[in-house]
Design a protein around this motif. Structure first.
Motif, PDB file in Angstrom:
ATOM      1  N   SER A  88       1.242  -1.014  -0.130  1.00  0.00           N
ATOM      2  CA  SER A  88       0.044   0.196  -0.225  1.00  0.00           C
ATOM      3  C   SER A  88       0.946   1.165  -0.337  1.00  0.00           C
ATOM      4  CB  SER A  88      -1.060  -0.420   1.228  1.00  0.00           C
ATOM      5  OG  SER A  88      -0.364  -0.007   2.381  1.00  0.00           O
ATOM      6  N   ALA A  92      -2.885   7.156  -1.507  1.00  0.00           N
ATOM      7  CA  ALA A  92      -3.755   8.835  -0.453  1.00  0.00           C
ATOM      8  C   ALA A  92      -4.130   8.041   0.856  1.00  0.00           C
ATOM      9  CB  ALA A  92      -4.401   9.734  -1.864  1.00  0.00           C
ATOM     10  N   ASP A  93      -5.399   6.781   0.528  1.00  0.00           N
ATOM     11  CA  ASP A  93      -6.202   7.087   1.122  1.00  0.00           C
ATOM     12  C   ASP A  93      -6.617   5.130   0.978  1.00  0.00           C
ATOM     13  OD1 ASP A  93      -8.174   6.424   0.142  1.00  0.00           O
ATOM     14  OD2 ASP A  93      -8.286   8.968   0.889  1.00  0.00           O
ATOM     15  N   ALA A  94      -7.121   4.253   2.100  1.00  0.00           N
ATOM     16  CA  ALA A  94      -7.916   3.084   2.070  1.00  0.00           C
ATOM     17  C   ALA A  94      -8.567   2.833   1.632  1.00  0.00           C
ATOM     18  CB  ALA A  94      -7.819   2.593   3.829  1.00  0.00           C
ATOM     19  N   VAL A  95      -8.783   4.000   1.122  1.00  0.00           N
ATOM     20  CA  VAL A  95     -10.095   3.661  -0.208  1.00  0.00           C
ATOM     21  C   VAL A  95      -9.607   3.357  -1.830  1.00  0.00           C
ATOM     22  CG1 VAL A  95     -11.906   5.344  -1.275  1.00  0.00           C
ATOM     23  CG2 VAL A  95     -12.245   5.132   0.765  1.00  0.00           C
ATOM     24  N   GLN A  96      -8.489   4.298  -1.348  1.00  0.00           N
ATOM     25  CA  GLN A  96      -7.796   3.872  -2.929  1.00  0.00           C
ATOM     26  C   GLN A  96      -7.428   2.597  -2.802  1.00  0.00           C
ATOM     27  OE1 GLN A  96      -4.056   6.612  -3.649  1.00  0.00           O
ATOM     28  NE2 GLN A  96      -5.432   7.511  -5.555  1.00  0.00           N
ATOM     29  N   ARG A 277       2.285  14.729  -6.449  1.00  0.00           N
ATOM     30  CA  ARG A 277       1.897  14.302  -4.673  1.00  0.00           C
ATOM     31  C   ARG A 277       1.778  12.433  -5.952  1.00  0.00           C
ATOM     32  NH1 ARG A 277      -4.671  15.961  -4.574  1.00  0.00           N
ATOM     33  NH2 ARG A 277      -4.490  15.086  -7.472  1.00  0.00           N
ATOM     34  N   TRP A 279       0.461  10.113  -5.671  1.00  0.00           N
ATOM     35  CA  TRP A 279      -0.257   8.618  -6.646  1.00  0.00           C
ATOM     36  C   TRP A 279      -0.811   9.443  -7.755  1.00  0.00           C
ATOM     37  CZ3 TRP A 279      -1.270  11.220  -1.398  1.00  0.00           C
ATOM     38  CH2 TRP A 279      -1.775  12.636  -0.965  1.00  0.00           C
TER      39      TRP A 279
END
Length: 286
Positions: A88, A92-96, A277, A279
């Motif tokens: 991971s 950006a975050d867990a959703v992505q 960024r 991602w």
């Protein structure tokens, strides 16, 4: 009795050992090349990039998949292997993270479903090497590296390279790829079989970009590699003798500076483009 010999006063030049990645890096940006391979300690790097994470996971899953017998290379097994290798870093975050894990599983499963897993594979991340040069009688380079995959088709070999990036490759990209051309030369020498076909397999779209090389086109890639290798070695030699590192290995500012890992250590790169960024280079999901 003293033996007779010939001494023409010419010191033979040692062969230059290179990989396609080193050559490409020097062509793109000599400063980044210096920071990667010559500077010690290595300058500060930026953190991980999500698109690199996805690429590494997919490559690892495909390597393990093609190590299995053909009958076991199923879409379900391919999907499981992506999950097994998933990381991971850079998202950006867990959703992505969850979205791209599912996307990567779909890419490899679709690849298998489309018949891409039936290949007769003779090399997986195969280390290949060849002594080459623009003058066959006086080779100047040892070209080596790991090819993603080498297939046997009939009596010939085919070099396969996986791609997961945003841009869909075309046949011209496969033809222009110095890395693929050098791998073809080295694979033919290492595995002792003809190798002139190279392919880019783009998993997000299922596209296969193809180039059929000739002795002349492979020779041109070797000549260009020789020029780059000679220039990089000459610059490194002058650096060792106390030359100015920024003059010998200048920065080549470009939009790619936005995601260069050495951006924190390169003022010109920071001025060339705003920071991306981690991602931002992910292939869009559908």
């Amino acid at each position: 009795m003293e033996q007779l010999g010939f001494d023409f006063g010419v010191e033979p030049q040692p062969l230059i050992k290179v990989t396609p990645a080193r050559l490409s890096l020097y062509d793109d940006c000599p400063r980044r090349y210096r920071m990667t391979y010559l500077d010690r300690p290595t300058p500060t790097r930026a953190g991980p990039w999500a698109h690199n994470t996805v690429g590494a996971v997919v490559h690892n899953a495909m390597r393990e998949l093609f190590g299995l017998p053909v009958a076991e290379r199923t879409p379900e097994r391919a999907s499981v292997l992506v999950s097994r290798h998933w990381r991971s870093a850079g998202f950006a975050d867990a959703v992505q993270v969850a979205r791209y894990a599912e996307t990567a599983r779909r890419w490899v499963a679709d690849y298998v479903e489309a018949g891409g897993a039936d290949a007769d594979v003779v090399g997986l991340e195969q280390w290949v090497s060849a002594t080459v040069g623009s003058d066959p009688a006086a080779p100047s380079l040892i070209v080596e590296g790991r090819a993603d995959r080498i297939d046997r088709r009939g009596t010939e070999l085919v070099v396969v390279d996986y791609k997961t990036g945003r841009r869909t490759p075309e046949d011209a990209d496969a033809r222009r790829s110095r890395a693929l051309a050098l791998y073809a030369v080295a694979a033919g020498r290492t595995l002792r079989a003809p190798c002139s076909r190279v392919e880019l397999h783009h998993l997000p779209t299922g596209t296969v970009a193809v180039a059929e090389h000739t002795a002349d086109t492979l020779g041109e890639h070797v000549r260009e590699a020789e020029e780059t290798a000679t220039a990089s070695r000459a610059a490194a030699d002058r650096l060792t003798r106390g030359g100015d590192p920024d003059r010998l290995f200048p920065a080549r500012p470009a939009p790619r500076c936005a995601w260069c890992e050495f951006r924190p250590s390169c003022p010109e790169g920071r001025q060339a483009a705003p920071a991306a960024r981690p991602w931002d280079l992910l292939t869009p999901t559908t």
